[in-house]
Design a protein around this motif. Structure first.
Motif, PDB file in Angstrom:
ATOM      1  N   TYR A 296       0.716  -1.208  -0.065  1.00 55.09           N
ATOM      2  CA  TYR A 296       0.029   0.015   0.118  1.00 55.09           C
ATOM      3  C   TYR A 296       0.882   1.154   0.139  1.00 55.09           C
ATOM      4  O   TYR A 296       1.733   1.294   0.821  1.00 55.09           O
ATOM      5  CB  TYR A 296      -0.883   0.003   1.247  1.00 55.09           C
ATOM      6  CG  TYR A 296      -1.995  -1.090   1.336  1.00 55.09           C
ATOM      7  CD1 TYR A 296      -2.919  -0.821   0.710  1.00 55.09           C
ATOM      8  CD2 TYR A 296      -1.716  -2.278   1.972  1.00 55.09           C
ATOM      9  CE1 TYR A 296      -4.282  -2.067   0.558  1.00 55.09           C
ATOM     10  CE2 TYR A 296      -2.590  -3.157   1.968  1.00 55.09           C
ATOM     11  CZ  TYR A 296      -3.907  -3.024   1.365  1.00 55.09           C
ATOM     12  OH  TYR A 296      -4.958  -3.966   1.182  1.00 55.09           O
ATOM     13  N   THR A 332      -6.429  -8.719   4.706  1.00 55.90           N
ATOM     14  CA  THR A 332      -5.962  -8.385   3.383  1.00 55.90           C
ATOM     15  C   THR A 332      -5.870  -9.487   2.431  1.00 55.90           C
ATOM     16  O   THR A 332      -6.456  -9.568   1.208  1.00 55.90           O
ATOM     17  CB  THR A 332      -4.497  -7.494   3.395  1.00 55.90           C
ATOM     18  OG1 THR A 332      -4.631  -6.504   4.096  1.00 55.90           O
ATOM     19  CG2 THR A 332      -4.122  -7.244   1.970  1.00 55.90           C
ATOM     20  N   GLU A 341      -9.573  -6.488  -3.143  1.00 55.11           N
ATOM     21  CA  GLU A 341      -8.171  -5.824  -3.287  1.00 55.11           C
ATOM     22  C   GLU A 341      -7.343  -6.661  -4.618  1.00 55.11           C
ATOM     23  O   GLU A 341      -7.945  -7.848  -4.645  1.00 55.11           O
ATOM     24  CB  GLU A 341      -7.354  -6.189  -2.051  1.00 55.11           C
ATOM     25  CG  GLU A 341      -8.073  -5.250  -0.813  1.00 55.11           C
ATOM     26  CD  GLU A 341      -7.348  -3.781  -0.945  1.00 55.11           C
ATOM     27  OE1 GLU A 341      -6.939  -3.395  -1.678  1.00 55.11           O
ATOM     28  OE2 GLU A 341      -7.674  -2.958   0.262  1.00 55.11           O
TER      29      GLU A 341
END
Length: 513
Positions: A296, A332, A341
Motif C-alpha cells: 500500500y 488483506t 483488493e
C-alpha cells in the motif's frame, strides 16, 4: 443528592429483585440477588440474550429508555450509597467516570474516529478534573498503568484506526479508569482480540484493578478467561439467574456442575486430532497462492508491505485456519481472494485458472458480525432471493423462492423465517442466514473471517458443527480466519500463522495458549 446516603458496608454492589422489562411487559432480566464485594473480579456469563449486558447497563444508567427497571440496586461507596435506578441524567453526569467507569465491547465503534486517542483521553479526564495540566497527567499515567507506557506518546497522537485492536482496547480501559473509579464495568472487553492480545489485555486490566482496589464487573462469554481471571461468577440464562459463587465452585469440572454451566463448558472448542491426521495431498488442488505480495502507498514514496511472498495451498474439502495478531494481514489476504483488493505481484490460481481480479471471484466470504453484514430493511427472503435472481444462477421468482427455502433448511432454519428481518433473529440465526447467503451462489470455497468470534460458546459450537456438516455434504473448502487458536484447533485440518504479512512457524507463545 437526595438518594445518596452514608455507607459502611464491605459490599460495593447490592442487587435485590432486579427486573428489566419492555414497555409491553416482556421480562428480559429477573435477578433475585447479586452481592459483589470491594476489590473482587466478578464475571457475569451466559449465552446471548441472557441479560448480561442489560444488568451491567442498569448499574451505570445507560438502559434504553424503552425498558423499565425495578427492584433495589445499590452502589455502596466508602462514604456514600447510590441508587442507580433512581438517579436523573444530570446526577449521573456527576457519577459516571468518577465512581463507575465503563469499558465497551468494540473500541473501534466506541472511540471517535475523527479525534486522536489523546484528545479522547484528555476529554474523559477533564470531565471531573478542571485543571488541564493535572487532567493530562492523569490520562498519561493511565497509559502507563495499562501497559502502553513505552509508546504512550505515539498512542496519544494516533487516531483509533492507526492502532492495533489490543492497543485500542487498552485506550478504552485507560479512559474508563482515568479517575480511578471504585467500580469498573467491562462488557466483553476481549472478544475482538487475538489469542495473545486478549490474554495480555485481561492480565493488564486485572492487575490495574487490583492496584487501584477497584471492583471489576465483567461480562464475558470467554469461559477460559473467566476461569483464569475471575474471583466469582454469576450465571444467567434467558434473563433468569442460575447460580452464583466462586469461580472454582461454579466452573470447576471436578465439582458437581449446574446443568446449564455444564452445557456451557461442554460447548468450549476442543482440539480435533482426527482432522489433523487427514492428508489432502492427493485431493484436487482448489486454491494456490504463489509468492503473493501486497503493498500500500502510505504517502510520498513510502510503502506498507501488507503481504510478503505468500505461498498457500487449499485442497478440495480441506479447512486451513489462518491465525495471527491484529494487523498481520489476514483480512488483506481474504480481500484479495474475493476480489476486493488486487495483489501487487504474484499468482493466485482457483481451480487451476487465474483468479478473477474483481468480484465475484467464485469464492464467498462470511464476516464476523452478521448484524452489520445484513441490511436491516431486507427480509430473509429478499436477502436470499437477491443473490439467487441476480447472481450467476439467474433464477426466476418461483424457483428462487424454492431454492431460498432449501438453503434455509441446509443451515438449520426453515420457511417460517422467510418473512423475518435481521433484528428478529438471534445472533446464531443471523450467522446461519449469512452462511446460507454465501452458499446461494454455489461456491466451492468459503472464507470465514472471524465468523464465530461474536458468538457465545453454545451458539459457536452449533455454527461450527453446521460448517463441518456442510463441508462434508458439499465437499466445500474453507479458509477459516480466526484469532482464537482453540477454535482453529477444533475445526481445521491445518493451521498457518501470519505475522507482519509473512507466513511463519507458530510461535511458542501461541503454542502455550
Amino acid at each position: 443528592m437526595g438518594n445518596i446516603s452514608m455507607n459502611h458496608s464491605a459490599n460495593v454492589v447490592e442487587i435485590h429483585r432486579l427486573e428489566i422489562q419492555t414497555l409491553s411487559g416482556k421480562n428480559l432480566v429477573a435477578l433475585p440477588q447479586l452481592i459483589i464485594k470491594k476489590g473482587e473480579v466478578h464475571a457475569i456469563i451466559g449465552e446471548s440474550g441472557s441479560g448480561k449486558s442489560l444488568t451491567l447497563l442498569s448499574l451505570i444508567g445507560l438502559l434504553n429508555k424503552q425498558l423499565i427497571a425495578s427492584g433495589e440496586v445499590k452502589i455502596c461507596l466508602e462514604n456514600q450509597e447510590i441508587s442507580p435506578l433512581e438517579l436523573s441524567e444530570k446526577q449521573w453526569q456527576q457519577i459516571r467516570g468518577k465512581y463507575v467507569g465503563m469499558i465497551f465491547q468494540e473500541p473501534m465503534t466506541a472511540l471517535n474516529p475523527q479525534k486522536t486517542c489523546g484528545d479522547q483521553l484528555f476529554e474523559s479526564a477533564k470531565i471531573h478534573q478542571p485543571n488541564k495540566q493535572i487532567a493530562k497527567e492523569m490520562a498519561l499515567k493511565k497509559l502507563d498503568d495499562i501497559g502502553l507506557g513505552e509508546i504512550k506518546e505515539r498512542i496519544w497522537n494516533a487516531y483509533p484506526h492507526q492502532l492495533s485492536g489490543g492497543q485500542r482496547q487498552r485506550v478504552m480501559i485507560a479512559m474508563a479508569a482515568v479517575h480511578e473509579p471504585p467500580i469498573i464495568l467491562a462488557d466483553e472487553p476481549t472478544t475482538a482480540l487475538d489469542s495473545l492480545a486478549r490474554e495480555e489485555v485481561m492480565s493488564d486490566l486485572q492487575r490495574m484493578c487490583k492496584n487501584l482496589g477497584s471492583t471489576l464487573i465483567w461480562v464475558s462469554h470467554e469461559l477460559d478467561l473467566v476461569q483464569k481471571y475471575a474471583d466469582n461468577v454469576t450465571v444467567l440464562k434467558r434473563g433468569e439467574w442460575q447460580i452464583s459463587g466462586t469461580t472454582k465452585h461454579v466452573l470447576d469440572k471436578n465439582n458437581s456442575l449446574h446443568p446449564y454451566v455444564k452445557e456451557l463448558i461442554d460447548a468450549l472448542p476442543e482440539p480435533n486430532e482426527a482432522l489433523v491426521a487427514l492428508n489432502f495431498t492427493d485431493s484436487t488442488l482448489e486454491l494456490e497462492m504463489i509468492r503473493v505480495n501486497k503493498e500500500y502507498n502510505i504517502g510520498g514514496n513510502k510503502k506498507l508491505q501488507a503481504l510478503k511472498d505468500i505461498d498457500l495451498q487449499i485442497h478440495k474439502g480441506e479447512t486451513i485456519a489462518l491465525v495471527g495478531l491484529s494487523g498481520s494481514g489476514k483480512s488483506t489476504l481474504a480481500k484479495i481472494l474475493v476480489g476486493l483488493e488486487n495483489l501487487t505481484d504474484g499468482t493466485v490460481k482457483y481451480n487451476g485458472l487465474p483468479l478473477k481480479k474483481s468480484a465475484p471471484t467464485g469464492i464467498q466470504m462470511v464476516f464476523q458480525d452478521p448484524y452489520s453484514s445484513l441490511n436491516p430493511n431486507h427480509s430473509v427472503q429478499f436477502c436470499l432471493q437477491e443473490v439467487l435472481m441476480h447472481g450467476s444462477a439467474k433464477l426466476n421468482q418461483l424457483d428462487s423462492l424454492k431454492k431460498a427455502t432449501e438453503l434455509l433448511d441446509e443451515v438449520g432454519l426453515n420457511a417460517e423465517y422467510l418473512g423475518r428481518y435481521p433484528h428478529e433473529l438471534s445472533g446464531g440465526q443471523r450467522q446461519r442466514l449469512c452462511i446460507a447467503r454465501a452458499l446461494a451462489s454455489n461456491p466451492q470455497m468459503l472464507i470465514l473471517d472471524e465468523a464465530v468470534a461474536a458468538l457465545d460458546p453454545i451458539v459457536q459450537k452449533q455454527v461450527l458443527e453446521l460448517l463441518m456438516e456442510l463441508q462434508d455434504k458439499k465437499q466445500l473448502s474453507y479458509l477459516f480466519i480466526t484469532h482464537n487458536l482453540h477454535v482453529a484447533r477444533s475445526i481445521a485440518h491445518k493451521i498457518v500463522y501470519l505475522e507482519k504479512g509473512q507466513l511463519l512457524t507458530l510461535p511458542d507463545s501461541w503454542k502455550q495458549l
